[in-house]
Scaffold this motif. Structure first.
Motif, PDB file in Angstrom:
ATOM      1  N   ASP A  26      44.673  37.371  49.453  1.00 57.10           N
ATOM      2  CA  ASP A  26      43.268  37.276  49.457  1.00 57.10           C
ATOM      3  C   ASP A  26      42.403  37.639  50.672  1.00 57.10           C
ATOM      4  N   VAL A 147      50.749  35.329  41.595  1.00 59.92           N
ATOM      5  CA  VAL A 147      49.392  34.410  41.036  1.00 59.92           C
ATOM      6  C   VAL A 147      48.534  33.498  42.083  1.00 59.92           C
ATOM      7  N   ALA A 150      44.857  34.194  42.284  1.00 58.45           N
ATOM      8  CA  ALA A 150      44.061  33.577  40.966  1.00 58.45           C
ATOM      9  C   ALA A 150      43.980  32.210  41.047  1.00 58.45           C
ATOM     10  N   ASN A 153      41.552  31.300  43.866  1.00 58.62           N
ATOM     11  CA  ASN A 153      40.192  31.576  43.746  1.00 58.62           C
ATOM     12  C   ASN A 153      39.841  30.552  42.612  1.00 58.62           C
ATOM     13  N   LEU A 203      45.561  32.271  33.887  1.00 55.86           N
ATOM     14  CA  LEU A 203      44.753  32.737  35.027  1.00 55.86           C
ATOM     15  C   LEU A 203      43.988  34.012  34.848  1.00 55.86           C
ATOM     16  N   LEU A 204      44.431  34.855  33.884  1.00 53.99           N
ATOM     17  CA  LEU A 204      43.812  35.948  33.915  1.00 53.99           C
ATOM     18  C   LEU A 204      42.421  35.742  33.023  1.00 53.99           C
ATOM     19  N   ASN A 207      39.899  32.678  34.027  1.00 51.92           N
ATOM     20  CA  ASN A 207      39.053  33.007  35.534  1.00 51.92           C
ATOM     21  C   ASN A 207      37.536  33.565  35.251  1.00 51.92           C
ATOM     22  N   GLU A 361      36.471  38.573  41.414  1.00 56.00           N
ATOM     23  CA  GLU A 361      37.085  38.584  40.059  1.00 56.00           C
ATOM     24  C   GLU A 361      38.083  40.018  40.055  1.00 56.00           C
ATOM     25  N   THR A 364      41.292  38.580  41.464  1.00 53.81           N
ATOM     26  CA  THR A 364      42.134  37.823  40.533  1.00 53.81           C
ATOM     27  C   THR A 364      42.628  38.876  39.563  1.00 53.81           C
ATOM     28  N   SER A 367      45.735  40.275  41.131  1.00 55.69           N
ATOM     29  CA  SER A 367      46.909  39.411  41.287  1.00 55.69           C
ATOM     30  C   SER A 367      47.384  39.051  39.929  1.00 55.69           C
ATOM     31  N   SER A 368      46.800  38.980  38.930  1.00 56.03           N
ATOM     32  CA  SER A 368      47.207  38.517  37.553  1.00 56.03           C
ATOM     33  C   SER A 368      48.113  39.749  37.236  1.00 56.03           C
TER      34      SER A 368
END
Length: 546
Positions: A26, A147, A150, A153, A203-204, A207, A361, A364, A367-368
């Motif tokens: 991040d 993850v 995410a 976030n 999470l994907l 978000n 976004e 995320t 990461s996802s």
């Protein structure tokens, strides 16, 4: 039962640690704020990102610490290094303290080192608890590291703070809290992977709907539920074992040749049999090869400079003399490391293209997809019975999306192209990060894996410096040459605006990733015979057992 319970509890503990300690991903969420507070150029900001990755060079220090301290103390050393490193950076951005650039560099280095120490703890736990299923356990736990952005976030949205510096305080506190909470569960691998898929999808997909704090709090609570869910599994496993013991006992035939054995013990027995396969071949027909013949055969293997057997131990001095290692090094350097550098620059990339509000976004999304890439790295273990393919072949396939992504980013600067490219790069790099541990163990020996893998990942800080410096030079060059037409001012710092800010960088990264794809292809061709031989022995041993 107690031994089995402890093993599965350790597995879930490593999942928790990995899920909350991927704090380096991040960086792009707060990098712009760090750049403004320090009043530094893009090149200087790149050095800070490199410092975080440079912490991996000191990964050997965690192994040294394990020689003198218990594992739990090494875990908390890692947590406190992150607490200090990220905590002081948060105080800096809040203007509560003033620090020189060189000290901030050292704080980034300390933070990066903490991540490496966390990873070492998880590797040791998996190796000790799952010696026969090491590759599956490692790829599974490492996948949850993807993850982290995410989860962070969601936590930031749940707190409902507009400040990007919030990520730094979360990076500081959550790993420390997780270190205290990492006690826990018992899980079967298949259930765990199903849970992992649901966690990633959760999470994907959700978000994107977290526009208000109340919604974010609910979704964040749901994410924590998925991570706590394994706590209920011990009772299920205990009930199953009780049923097997009390119900099926009446069907056991006295004097029969069938016995209930532990699955891992059976796997260990299989590996021992595979290791004895060569001995069996040498002793067929009641004869053995002479010492001279065996020595000549060994010399032949050395002359060929090719891997003929998986799991052969390679000390560091032997490792660096093998062509297969340098092909592997190049594939990682030109593949996964580029993906990591891309994520470090994601804040400036989205800002230059006019999508600054989409940075979190995109982070995320990266990461996802990295999580799913890491999860897919376990595919060779699950598909082995139906579709066998060398793990180095999977590595080559995993590198394919990266040049495609950079081709897409070079051709278009639209929001959809940015999202698609980010997803492909995340998927590719995630697979490489997770599969690398297993590949290192298979190609160069499980007992030497700790040292050899630390040698391998020296490519990360080197790549972070080289690729990041390339991007920063192109970025700053466009700021100086574009004039006021394509330049913006944010908090007194000049920023580059427009497609040209990263166009040349994407082109170069794409060409370099093609070289990585070529290296992985050559590695696959050279190691395929060793993998085929291992699989043939495994099948023969399985048939003999059953």
């Amino acid at each position: 039962m107690a031994g089995q319970s402890r093993k599965w509890m350790i597995l879930v503990a490593t999942i928790w640690i990995q899920a909350f300690t991927g704090t380096n991903f991040d960086f792009s969420a707060y990098s712009s704020s760090l750049k403004s507070v320090l009043g530094i150029s893009q090149v200087q900001l790149n050095y800070l990102a490199t410092a975080s990755d440079l912490g991996k060079v000191f990964g050997w220090s965690s192994g040294l610490a394990l020689l003198y301290f218990p594992l739990w103390s090494v875990l908390f050393f890692a947590a406190f290094m992150g607490f200090i490193g990220y905590g002081l950076q948060w105080l800096l951005i809040q203007n509560l303290i003033s620090l020189p650039y060189c000290l901030v560099f050292l704080l980034c280095l300390l933070s990066g080192c903490s991540i490496c120490w966390f990873n070492t703890v998880c590797f040791v736990l998996c190796n000790q608890s799952f010696p026969t299923n090491r590759a599956l356990a490692l790829s599974l736990t490492i996948s949850f590291n993807g993850v982290s952005p995410a989860i962070y976030n969601l936590a930031a949205k749940a707190i409902s703070s507009p400040e990007c510096s919030l990520y730094l305080i979360l990076n500081s506190l959550l790993p420390l809290i997780t270190s205290f909470a990492a006690l826990v569960p018992i899980l079967r691998c298949c259930f765990l992977n199903i849970l992992a898929v649901f966690t990633g999808l959760y999470l994907l997909l959700l978000n994107s709907v977290t526009t208000v704090a109340s919604t974010a709090k609910i979704i964040f609570g749901g994410a924590l539920f998925f991570l706590v869910l394994p706590l209920c599994i011990p009772g299920i496993v205990y009930a199953r074992d009780w049923a097997l013991k009390n119900i099926h006992a009446s069907f056991r035939l006295q004097g029969s040749g069938f016995n209930l054995v532990d699955v891992d013990d059976l796997e260990l027995h299989k590996e021992l049999l595979i290791g004895r396969e060569e001995y069996y071949k040498n002793t067929m027909n009641g004869t053995m090869k002479s010492e001279e013949e065996k020595e000549g055969c060994y010399e032949k293997v050395i002359v060929q400079n090719r891997l003929l057997v998986l799991g052969e131990e390679h000390p560091a001095r032997v490792l660096v003399s093998r062509l297969d290692f340098w092909l592997y090094y190049a594939a990682y350097f030109c593949g996964g490391t580029i993906g990591l550098v891309y994520s470090n620059n994601l804040g400036q990339i989205s800002q230059s293209l006019g999508f600054a509000s989409k940075t979190t976004e995109l982070l995320t999304l990266y990461s996802s997809c990295s999580f799913f890439g890491r999860l897919l790295s376990a595919a060779p273990d699950f598909l082995r019975a139906k579709l066998y393919f060398a793990r180095t072949g999977w590595l080559a396939i995993a590198l394919l999306p990266t040049p495609i992504a950079f081709l897409l980013l070079t051709a278009s600067s639209s929001e959809r192209a940015l999202e698609a490219g980010t997803a492909l790069i995340g998927l590719s790099s995630g697979f490489i990060f997770a599969a690398a541990v297993s590949i290192t163990s298979e190609l160069f020996g499980p007992n030497s894996m700790g040292v050899n893998h630390n040698i391998l990942i020296t490519n990360i800080p080197i790549g972070s410096l080289a690729y990041g410096l390339l991007a920063a030079k192109v970025y700053d060059g466009n700021v100086k040459s574009s004039g006021l037409a394509n330049m913006g001012i944010v908090d007194g710092v000049s920023i580059c605006m427009g497609r040209q800010c990263y166009l040349q960088t994407f082109l170069w990264w794409g060409v370099i990733s093609l070289f990585g794809l070529l290296s992985s292809g050559l590695l696959f061709v050279r190691t395929k015979p060793a993998y085929d031989r291992f699989e043939e022995n495994r099948i023969l041993t399985t048939d003999s057992v059953y």
